[in-house]
Design a protein around this motif. Structure first.
Motif, mmCIF file in Angstrom:
data_model
loop_
_atom_site.group_PDB
_atom_site.id
_atom_site.type_symbol
_atom_site.label_atom_id
_atom_site.label_comp_id
_atom_site.label_asym_id
_atom_site.label_seq_id
_atom_site.Cartn_x
_atom_site.Cartn_y
_atom_site.Cartn_z
ATOM 1 N N GLU A 261 0.861 -1.183 0.000
ATOM 2 C CA GLU A 261 0.000 0.000 0.000
ATOM 3 C C GLU A 261 0.897 1.233 0.000
ATOM 4 O OE1 GLU A 261 -4.033 1.705 2.081
ATOM 5 O OE2 GLU A 261 -2.920 0.116 3.097
ATOM 6 N N PRO A 262 0.830 2.078 -1.024
ATOM 7 C CA PRO A 262 1.791 3.180 -1.173
ATOM 8 C C PRO A 262 1.462 4.389 -0.304
ATOM 9 C CG PRO A 262 0.289 3.150 -3.042
ATOM 10 C CD PRO A 262 -0.072 1.963 -2.188
ATOM 11 N N GLU A 263 1.740 4.262 0.970
ATOM 12 C CA GLU A 263 1.598 5.363 1.914
ATOM 13 C C GLU A 263 2.983 5.830 2.337
ATOM 14 O OE1 GLU A 263 -0.836 3.656 4.953
ATOM 15 O OE2 GLU A 263 -2.706 4.086 3.877
ATOM 16 N N ALA A 264 3.065 7.044 2.864
ATOM 17 C CA ALA A 264 4.366 7.665 3.134
ATOM 18 C C ALA A 264 5.264 6.788 4.004
ATOM 19 C CB ALA A 264 4.152 9.031 3.792
ATOM 20 N N GLU A 265 4.694 6.172 5.050
ATOM 21 C CA GLU A 265 5.518 5.394 5.975
ATOM 22 C C GLU A 265 6.055 4.114 5.352
ATOM 23 O OE1 GLU A 265 1.120 4.572 7.026
ATOM 24 O OE2 GLU A 265 2.374 6.244 6.363
ATOM 25 N N ARG A 266 5.531 3.720 4.184
ATOM 26 C CA ARG A 266 6.009 2.514 3.513
ATOM 27 C C ARG A 266 6.871 2.836 2.287
ATOM 28 N NH1 ARG A 266 0.421 0.732 4.673
ATOM 29 N NH2 ARG A 266 0.526 -0.783 6.378
ATOM 30 N N LEU A 267 7.133 4.114 2.067
ATOM 31 C CA LEU A 267 7.882 4.527 0.873
ATOM 32 C C LEU A 267 9.130 5.317 1.239
ATOM 33 C CD1 LEU A 267 4.882 5.685 -1.380
ATOM 34 C CD2 LEU A 267 6.111 3.508 -1.500
ATOM 35 N N GLU A 268 9.743 4.965 2.356
ATOM 36 C CA GLU A 268 10.868 5.755 2.849
ATOM 37 C C GLU A 268 12.035 5.775 1.860
ATOM 38 O OE1 GLU A 268 11.932 4.359 6.715
ATOM 39 O OE2 GLU A 268 10.136 5.194 7.676
ATOM 40 N N GLU A 269 12.357 4.628 1.264
ATOM 41 C CA GLU A 269 13.487 4.588 0.333
ATOM 42 C C GLU A 269 13.198 5.436 -0.901
ATOM 43 O OE1 GLU A 269 16.409 1.431 -2.054
ATOM 44 O OE2 GLU A 269 14.581 0.702 -1.064
ATOM 45 N N LEU A 270 11.978 5.381 -1.396
ATOM 46 C CA LEU A 270 11.607 6.205 -2.554
ATOM 47 C C LEU A 270 11.717 7.684 -2.215
ATOM 48 C CD1 LEU A 270 10.421 6.312 -5.448
ATOM 49 C CD2 LEU A 270 8.149 6.331 -4.401
ATOM 50 N N ILE A 271 11.200 8.060 -1.055
ATOM 51 C CA ILE A 271 11.259 9.468 -0.640
ATOM 52 C C ILE A 271 12.713 9.912 -0.483
ATOM 53 C CG2 ILE A 271 10.674 11.077 1.214
ATOM 54 C CD1 ILE A 271 8.149 9.311 1.699
ATOM 55 N N ASP A 272 13.529 9.078 0.170
ATOM 56 C CA ASP A 272 14.949 9.428 0.351
ATOM 57 C C ASP A 272 15.661 9.566 -0.989
ATOM 58 O OD1 ASP A 272 14.574 9.360 3.073
ATOM 59 O OD2 ASP A 272 15.475 7.382 3.355
ATOM 60 N N THR A 273 15.357 8.685 -1.928
ATOM 61 C CA THR A 273 16.005 8.715 -3.249
ATOM 62 C C THR A 273 15.700 10.024 -3.972
ATOM 63 O OG1 THR A 273 15.920 6.306 -3.458
ATOM 64 C CG2 THR A 273 16.139 7.571 -5.494
ATOM 65 N N VAL A 274 14.443 10.424 -3.948
ATOM 66 C CA VAL A 274 14.046 11.652 -4.651
ATOM 67 C C VAL A 274 14.589 12.884 -3.940
ATOM 68 C CG1 VAL A 274 12.074 13.063 -5.369
ATOM 69 C CG2 VAL A 274 11.991 10.572 -5.641
ATOM 70 N N GLN A 275 14.479 12.907 -2.621
ATOM 71 C CA GLN A 275 14.911 14.108 -1.898
ATOM 72 C C GLN A 275 16.426 14.223 -1.814
ATOM 73 O OE1 GLN A 275 12.486 14.118 1.776
ATOM 74 N NE2 GLN A 275 11.146 15.545 0.690
ATOM 75 N N ALA A 276 17.134 13.137 -2.110
ATOM 76 C CA ALA A 276 18.597 13.214 -2.197
ATOM 77 C C ALA A 276 19.064 13.721 -3.558
ATOM 78 C CB ALA A 276 19.206 11.838 -1.914
ATOM 79 N N GLY A 277 18.124 14.002 -4.445
ATOM 80 C CA GLY A 277 18.457 14.524 -5.758
ATOM 81 C C GLY A 277 18.798 13.468 -6.783
#
Length: 461
Positions: free
Chosen positions: A217-233
């Motif tokens: 289920e694509p909720e913020a708490e389950r997408l930490e690696e995706l969020i980190d990848t994007v926010q790391a540029g």
């Protein structure tokens, strides 16, 4: 048969159950019910059968295919697991009688499920699924000489070709991080993005029936690696799908995990650059969509929660787009159903033209920010309707110090105030709870409205 049939209930989006209940005999009963229903409604075209990436899904799909063929229907069985929207689009594209999709969507791996897709590729309505429940029965095959054929086909490739033509974008120079959560979008979505020219970083795109130990289920708490990848540029945009890829989440460098209602607003605004038409949303989806629509002179249609109601309104109002707050979106002239694969390509196309973050900033500049949250109030199932009955006609004219402008009863009670903030009280369709939602121009005001909602319903439970 009674006990087996009693265990099968079609809810908001098909029948789902744990594997001790979701068994081959019951799945065959569903197949027989669908075959009988299609005969009743005069359908004799082939039927598609698809399945998601769960360990048991292929076997259940084969049982359904054999049951349908035993009733004289030709069957197109997906050669591999595939996204639910691929199956829905195939029904529409090939004028099929309908489809069955074996999936438990975002549920944990100990679940499976089955969705019935009628002949237009849109979700089944209650009159369809109620009739299916009435028709549940052991398989009753025709004479073997009249059996239909079962043909395995690649359903994904024609869909991808259509999607590339439909969106028609050049993503050269765009980097996208994609998280499949080990679901059935793991090949289709990145393949589509790469064919359009994007560079794709794949996360959790391997086949894992256990989904890496977390529900897909694509909720913020389950997408930490995706969020980190994007926010790391490391990527311009992040995209994730749920287990059967009919829903989508978007991640941006500045916003991080993007609220699905804001995602809807961005995509609708992007489409309106070159197109026109109303937008359909559920009562619990943000009014930011309304503000975008009004700025373009377009209509907003509000429905009960559940994409089946969104899809029905998309047809009735010839809408451009329909969506809901859980990340399910559809485009009427493509498919009146949720499609996390094609919408992923659309999101990338919008990003390639102008970044999501810049688009969000423009929407906030033009329409202001809105905030939304919800709480749950415990309520036994047999008290839900009595509580709503007691609220009917007795809601105050002033709630939390704000004057009530109008009340929508399409799904519970949605109270909209003169300042466009709103409060929604509706029964949960899956749990013994009442849901209380609020939207306002500040988080503090959201909390005040939620507390006012709680005070309205708790004494009645």
């Amino acid at each position: 048969m009674g006990d087996d049939a009693d265990a099968i209930t079609f809810g908001t989006d098909g029948w789902r159950a744990t594997l001790d209940v979701f068994t081959e005999p019951r799945v065959r009963m569903v197949g027989q019910a669908v075959a009988t229903y299609l005969e009743e409604t005069g359908q004799d075209a082939p039927v598609a059968v698809g399945y998601d990436a769960r360990e048991t899904s292929r076997g259940f799909a084969e049982e359904l295919a054999r049951t349908l063929a035993g009733n004289g229907f030709d069957v197109l069985l997906s050669a591999e697991d595939c996204p639910t929207p691929v199956v829905g689009w195939t029904v529409r594209d090939r004028d099929l009688a309908g489809a069955l999709m074996v999936t438990a969507s975002h549920n944990p791996p100990e679940y499976n499920g089955v969705k019935f897709v009628p002949d237009e590729g849109a979700p089944a309505l209650p009159e369809d699924t109620d009739r299916l429940e009435d028709l549940l029965a052991e398989p009753d095959p025709v004479d073997e000489s009249e059996y239909g054929t079962i043909t395995e086909e690649d359903l994904v490739e024609p869909y991808l070709e259509h999607a590339l033509e439909y969106v028609d974008t050049d993503l050269s120079g765009l980097t996208v991080a994609y998280d499949a959560m080990h679901g059935s979008g793991r090949e289709a979505t990145p393949d589509l993005l790469e064919r359009a020219g994007a560079e794709v970083t794949e996360l959790r795109c391997s086949l894992d029936p256990e989904f890496g130990g977390t529900p897909p289920e694509p909720e913020a708490e389950r997408l930490e690696e995706l969020i980190d990848t994007v926010q790391a540029g490391e990527a311009d945009l992040g995209i994730a799908n749920d287990g059967d890829a009919d829903r989508i989440a978007v991640v941006t460098p500045e916003a991080g995990f993007l609220d699905p209602s804001l995602q809807y607003a961005v995509l609708y605004d992007y489409l309106l650059e070159d197109d026109s038409g109303p937008a359909v949303r559920t009562v619990s989806t943000s009014s930011i969509i309304d503000k975008v629509a009004r700025a373009h002179g377009e209509e907003i249609v509000e429905t009960a929660v559940g994409f089946k109601w969104v899809a029905q309104a998309m047809k009735e109002h010839d809408a451009l787009m329909g969506g809901e707050e859980s990340g399910g979106f559809g485009l009427t002239d493509h498919l009146r159903n949720k499609d996390g694969v094609l919408i992923g390509l659309l999101a990338a196309a919008a990003e390639a033209e102008q970044s999501f973050d810049d688009r969000i900033a423009a929407i906030h500049d033009d329409h202001g920010k809105v905030h939304q949250d919800r709480i749950s109030v415990a309520c036994p199932d047999d008290r839900k309707q009595p509580v709503l009955d007691e609220l009917d006609g007795s809601l105050p004219e002033i709630v939390a110090g704000a004057e009530v402008d109008r009340i929508n009863t399409v799904d519970g009670f949605k109270i909209t105030f003169v300042d466009d903030n709103w409060l929604l009280i509706r029964p949960s369709g899956t749990e013994p709870k009442l849901r209380v939602y609020a939207e306002a121009d500040s988080l503090d005001r959201v909390e005040e409205l939620l507390e006012a909602g709680r005070e309205l319903v708790e004494p009645l439970v």
